[in-house]
Each structure stands twice: as structure tokens, then as C-alpha cells.
Write a protein that holds these residues in place. Structure first.
Motif, short mmCIF file in Angstrom:
data_model
loop_
_atom_site.label_atom_id
_atom_site.label_comp_id
_atom_site.label_asym_id
_atom_site.label_seq_id
_atom_site.Cartn_x
_atom_site.Cartn_y
_atom_site.Cartn_z
N LEU A 192 -3.79 9.11 -1.29
CA LEU A 192 -4.56 7.95 -0.86
C LEU A 192 -6.03 8.09 -1.24
O LEU A 192 -6.69 7.12 -1.63
N ASP A 202 -8.32 5.77 -3.79
CA ASP A 202 -9.64 5.26 -3.41
C ASP A 202 -10.76 5.85 -4.25
O ASP A 202 -11.92 5.50 -4.05
N GLU A 249 -4.20 7.01 7.71
CA GLU A 249 -3.16 6.23 7.05
C GLU A 249 -1.93 7.11 6.76
O GLU A 249 -0.79 6.67 6.94
N GLU A 302 2.54 1.69 -3.41
CA GLU A 302 1.56 2.12 -4.41
C GLU A 302 1.26 3.60 -4.26
O GLU A 302 1.17 4.34 -5.25
N GLN A 330 0.83 -1.21 0.00
CA GLN A 330 0.00 0.00 0.00
C GLN A 330 0.87 1.26 0.00
O GLN A 330 0.58 2.21 -0.72
#
Length: 547
Positions: free
Chosen positions: A516, A520, A532, A233, A230
Motif C-alpha cells: 500500500l 502511495d 488499511e 489493486e 483498492q
């Protein structure tokens, strides 16, 4: 007789125009060159004279004066040799000295018709450029930096460029200009005498085949470590700098070396800029005139400051510039000299690096994503005090090799823990049983698709801005594109006060949270993305703040 010939050289990664002025007149026979010349340029008088003689031309006893303009710019390299030879031949030709410079081999087909001036069209000297080094036998040798020179030649309105045959592929990577490869002075003379018979080469779309990358590694080879995937990415999607921390053998380097597999393909503009850098350094492959894959540079920790930043008497790009539009991977971060890491601080913020020398100051691009990997201590187990055998002093000395200002420029920090082999085998079997091999949820292809979608959202968002990535946002842009709800703003302020996060760190958190949210598919930053992003920033407090 006086003539002007166009040539080009390089300064930094860009080309610049040189006007070669040649005067051939009566007087004491001599060959004089002026124009603020480096020694290798001044030596061109001997290379050109000998090359013409060995090519079969008998120069008459004349006074030859060559000026390389602009005279206030120091000329370096050997790329003007061909232009100087062309200027001399032009002067003698127009002065009626053709018979005296004629090739001694009367049967040479390239020289047939040299005296038949009525049947020949005149060369277009104003729109032709000559770039190449002469060998003593009259051959024309290849150069580095040809892509930058041809690119500048097109910008200056040149229609045709004469190069060494070995440089033709590189030269024709520039669209809109004809490239003519010549093997020696004899072939050049044939071109000048018969311009209507010249058939050069042009740019063709097949030279740029973006999206055809092939990789021998894939993220689906990494079992477990969902947080690492994650974080990687997110770093790729927003071009954020990332730091992997963990014991040896846990997969830090493995994850970093797979970053190129999830980055979007290079655009043509990016490919040309990267190729110019590699051309200057002589790193372009002869059969590949453009760099088609995003660079991944991994210098050894023993590298020097000059190798990293660039430099030299005639400054050349360093590792950080060679990694532009790609990834600069610093493995074993704490083994690098502190001064090497500190010189990266400015490029990490500005996307460029300035190298100043006595004769010139050049600016090299440094539009790269920094990925670094390190152990938390010598034994690798800190902060697990049950396993770590290092003393607090040893840990502090080890971690302090990375300065606070450098850490402040890291957007994402992620721990890479040791994994239980039994759990890894179980997770691998679940993944392989649930997903086809070509569509695994952790494969590079799937991750790359998400990254490209996030990049597309950024491209749309910044269409009217001068930036392309979330990591490049200024304070004004952060305020405009990273708005938080009242509760989330209070939450972030409380966390920053507890962890002592700096103003720069505050901006990094919001930039990562924006990325992020893009991954999403959300228009606004939510509490989940904000939490996060804060988690990705907590590494500094956990390791460096606990000492």
C-alpha cells in the motif's frame, strides 16, 4: 556399424537429453530396444520399421540394437522415433548399404544424388537433434512439450533441431537455435544427404509482442465498491492472495475476472516459462508459440486433486501450475472439497508443488496469485442477523469448509456489500460527467499504471534479493523493509493481541502495508497504510472468530 543421435524428452516441465545409440551388425535379423523403456517407447521398433518400409526403404537383413541412454531414467512418449530412424539410416549409409535402402521411386527428386557422396557435406551429428513421432506411412507427427525440449537442446549446445512441420512455430520460440521442419522420412533423408541445402527457421522478435493484450472487460464497468477496487489493486501490485466475501450478485466474480486487466505484461522470461507449462499440456495454439497474456484459470469446484495439483503416471501440471505468473480464481470457495483447498497451502507459501510418483518426482511451478470468492453463509446475509435465516450451526458448518491454515495464507480479505441501485446510478453519472471515457479514474488502464509503478519500486528494492514481490518477503526481509515507528509498532501489537492474529498473519499485515505504501509512492509505511492492511486482515476475526 555404430552411431549416436541426439534426441530429447520431457520430465515435469523441463526437457532432458536422450542419446539414441544404434548398432547395425551382421547376425540373426532382429530389432531390439533397451534402456528402461515404457511400452509406447518400446513399440517404436514397429513404428520405425514399418515407416521406413512404407517410405520406400528396403532394410537389409541385419541385427539392429537400439539403446536409449541414460539407461537408468525411464523413457516415456514417442519423441525418439525420428532419432531412431535417423540412427538406422546413418549406420546403413556409413556401412555402404545405400543401394539397398534406396527409395524404389527412382524419379524422387529428394533422393537424387544419394549415392553421389563426393558432392555432399557430412551432417553434423553431434550438434543436431531429432524429435518427432513417426506414422506408419513415414510421416512425422507433432508432439507436446516441444518448447521445453528445444530449450534444453539449446542449453546442451545443439545448433539445429529437426521437428514435425506442425511443431516448427513452437520450436522457433527459442532464440539461438535453428529449427528445421520435416514432413516425412523422405524429406529427412534429403536433409541428411544435402545438409548445405537446409534452410531452417529462427526466433524473431515478432513472436513475442508483450503489452499487446486486448481485454473485453474493464474495471470502469464496476460502479461503486471503492474498497474492493483498492483491495484488488493492492493484491495485483504485491501478488497477494485475496478473498472476496459477500452476498450473491454483489460483484465478487466481476472484480476477480478483471484482475488480468491491471496486471503488468509478461516479460519474455515469464512468457517462456508459462509457455513451457502449456506446451507440456498441449494447450499452446498452433499459430501462437508463446503465451503472451498472464493466465487466468478458474476451475470448477468439482475439480479433482490431481487436476488441481497435477499428476498422472507421467506427471503433468495441474491448474495451479497453469496459472503461474497469473491468477487462479476459486469461485464459490466453500463448495470446493476441503482436501482440495488444503493441498494448495504449501504451493501458496513456496511457489512450487512437488508431485511424487513411483517412477519419478517432479516439481511444478506454482507462482500464482490466488483469488477466491465466497458467500458468508448459505443464504448470503451473515453477519446481518436481521436478514440471515441460517442457524448458527448451519453457518459454522458452512464456514468451516475453509480451514484456518488456508485462511492464514490469505493476505487480503474484502467484503463486497450489496449496493443501492439509486446510489450506483448517481455515482456512475458523476464519474462519466467528470472524466473522459478513456481516462476514468476507475478504469483498468489507470489502475494498471499504478500497479506497474508499485512493481517497479519492488523491483528496485529487491534488485539484490532472490524475490520479486512484497508477498515473497521472508522474516529477515520484513524486518529490513517493513520498519514501523515506535507508536505504530505498539498500535499493531495491540490490535494483534485483541484479534488473536498469528505470527504468519503479522507478516501478512506488514507485507500488505508495504505494498500500500508502494502504491502511495511512500518510502516508509505510515499509520494510514498500516490501518488499511489491518482492515484487510479483519475478515477472519469477523466471520470465523464470531462463531
Amino acid at each position: 556399424m555404430f552411431s549416436k543421435i541426439n534426441s530429447f524428452s520431457t520430465r515435469g516441465i523441463d526437457g532432458y537429453r536422450i542419446t539414441v545409440e544404434v548398432d547395425v551388425s551382421n547376425g540373426l535379423p532382429s530389432f531390439v530396444m533397451v534402456g528402461y523403456l515404457a511400452e509406447e517407447v518400446r513399440e517404436a521398433q514397429e513404428r520405425v520399421r514399418t515407416a521406413l518400409r512404407n517410405a520406400g526403404f528396403c532394410l537389409p537383413p541385419k541385427r539392429i540394437t537400439v539403446n536409449l541412454s541414460p539407461a537408468g531414467v525411464r523413457k516415456e512418449g514417442t519423441g525418439c522415433d525420428l532419432a531412431i530412424a535417423a540412427g538406422i539410416l546413418r549406420c546403413l549409409w556409413e556401412q555402404g548399404e545405400k543401394a539397398k535402402i534406396r527409395k524404389t521411386d527412382e524419379t524422387c527428386p529428394e533422393m537424387d544424388g544419394m549415392e553421389d557422396e563426393e558432392n555432399n557435406s557430412a551432417p553434423d551429428w553431434d550438434q543436431w537433434a531429432f524429435i518427432g513421432e513417426l506414422g506408419l506411412d513415414g510421416s512425422i507427427k507433432p508432439l507436446t512439450g516441444v518448447l521445453s525440449m528445444v530449450y534444453e537442446a539449446r542449453r546442451c549446445g545443439m545448433k539445429r533441431v529437426f521437428l514435425s512441420e506442425e511443431n516448427v512455430q513452437e520450436g522457433r520460440a527459442v532464440d539461438g537455435i535453428e529449427i528445421v521442419g520435416v514432413r516425412d522420412v523422405k524429406a529427412l533423408t534429403a536433409c541428411l544427404q544435402h545438409p548445405e541445402q537446409i534452410h531452417g527457421q529462427w526466433f524473431t522478435p515478432d513472436l513475442f509482442q508483450a503489452g499487446q493484450e486486448e481485454f473485453d472487460v474493464d474495471f470502469d464497468e464496476i460502479v461503486g465498491l471503492p474498497l474492493v477496487r483498492q483491495a484488488t489493486e493492492a493484491a495485483a501490485a504485491g501478488r497477494h492472495n485475496i478473498l472476496y466475501i459477500g452476498p450473491a450478485g454483489t460483484g465478487k466474480t466481476m472484480a476477480a475476472r478483471r484482475i488480468p486487466t491491471i496486471l503488468p505484461p509478461l516479460t519474455l522470461e515469464e512468457s517462456i516459462e508459462v509457455s513451457k507449462i502449456y506446451s507440456i499440456c498441449g494447450l499452446l495454439k498452433p499459430d501462437t508459440p508463446l503465451v503472451l497474456q498472464r493466465p487466468f484459470r478458474s476451475p470448477h469446484h468439482s475439480t479433482t486433486a490431481q487436476a488441481m495439483a497435477g499428476g498422472g503416471r507421467n506427471p503433468k501440471p495441474g491448474e495451479i501450475s497453469l496459472a503461474s505468473y497469473g491468477t487462479l480464481f476459486l469461485d464459490e470457495l466453500t463448495e470446493f472439497q476441503p482436501k482440495i483447498l488444503d493441498l494448495l497451502r504449501q504451493p501458496m507459501e513456496e511457489g512450487s508443488i512437488t508431485v511424487s510418483r513411483l517412477n519419478q518426482t517432479v516439481v511444478f511451478p506454482a507462482k500464482t496469485m490466488i483469488a477466491a470468492a465466497m458467500n458468508p453463509c448459505k443464504c448470503g446475509f451473515f453477519p446481518d442477523l436481521g436478514k440471515c435465516r441460517c442457524t448458527p450451526t448451519q453457518i459454522r458448518r458452512y464456514l468451516n469448509r475453509v480451514s484456518g491454515p488456508f485462511l492464514d495464507r490469505i493476505d487480503i480479505g474484502v467484503e463486497v456489500p450489496r449496493q443501492d441501485l439509486g446510489m450506483m446510478a448517481a455515482e456512475k453519472s458523476i464519474d462519466e460527467g467528470s472524466f473522459p471515457q478513456t481516462e476514468q479514474r476507475n478504469s483498468s488502464a489507470v489502475m494498471r499504471a499504478r500497479v506497474m509503478e508499485a512493481r517497479a519500486r519492488q523491483e528496485k528494492r529487491f534488485a539484490d534479493e532472490s524475490i520479486s514481490y512484497n508477498s515473497q518477503m521472508t522474516r529477515r526481509q520484513i524486518e529490513e523493509y517493513c520498519r514501523l515507528s515506535g507508536e505504530d509498532a505498539v498500535f499493531l501489537e495491540k490490535v494483534e493481541r485483541q484479534q488473536g492474529i498469528s505470527a504468519r498473519g503479522h507478516g501478512k499485515i506488514l507485507k500488505v502495508a508495504r505494498t500500500l505504501a508502494d502504491l502511495d509512492g511512500q518510502a516508509e509505511i505510515g499509520r494510514t497504510q498500516l490501518a488499511e492492511a489491518i482492515g484487510f486482515r479483519s475478515f477472519e476475526k469477523k466471520y470465523w472468530g464470531s462463531l
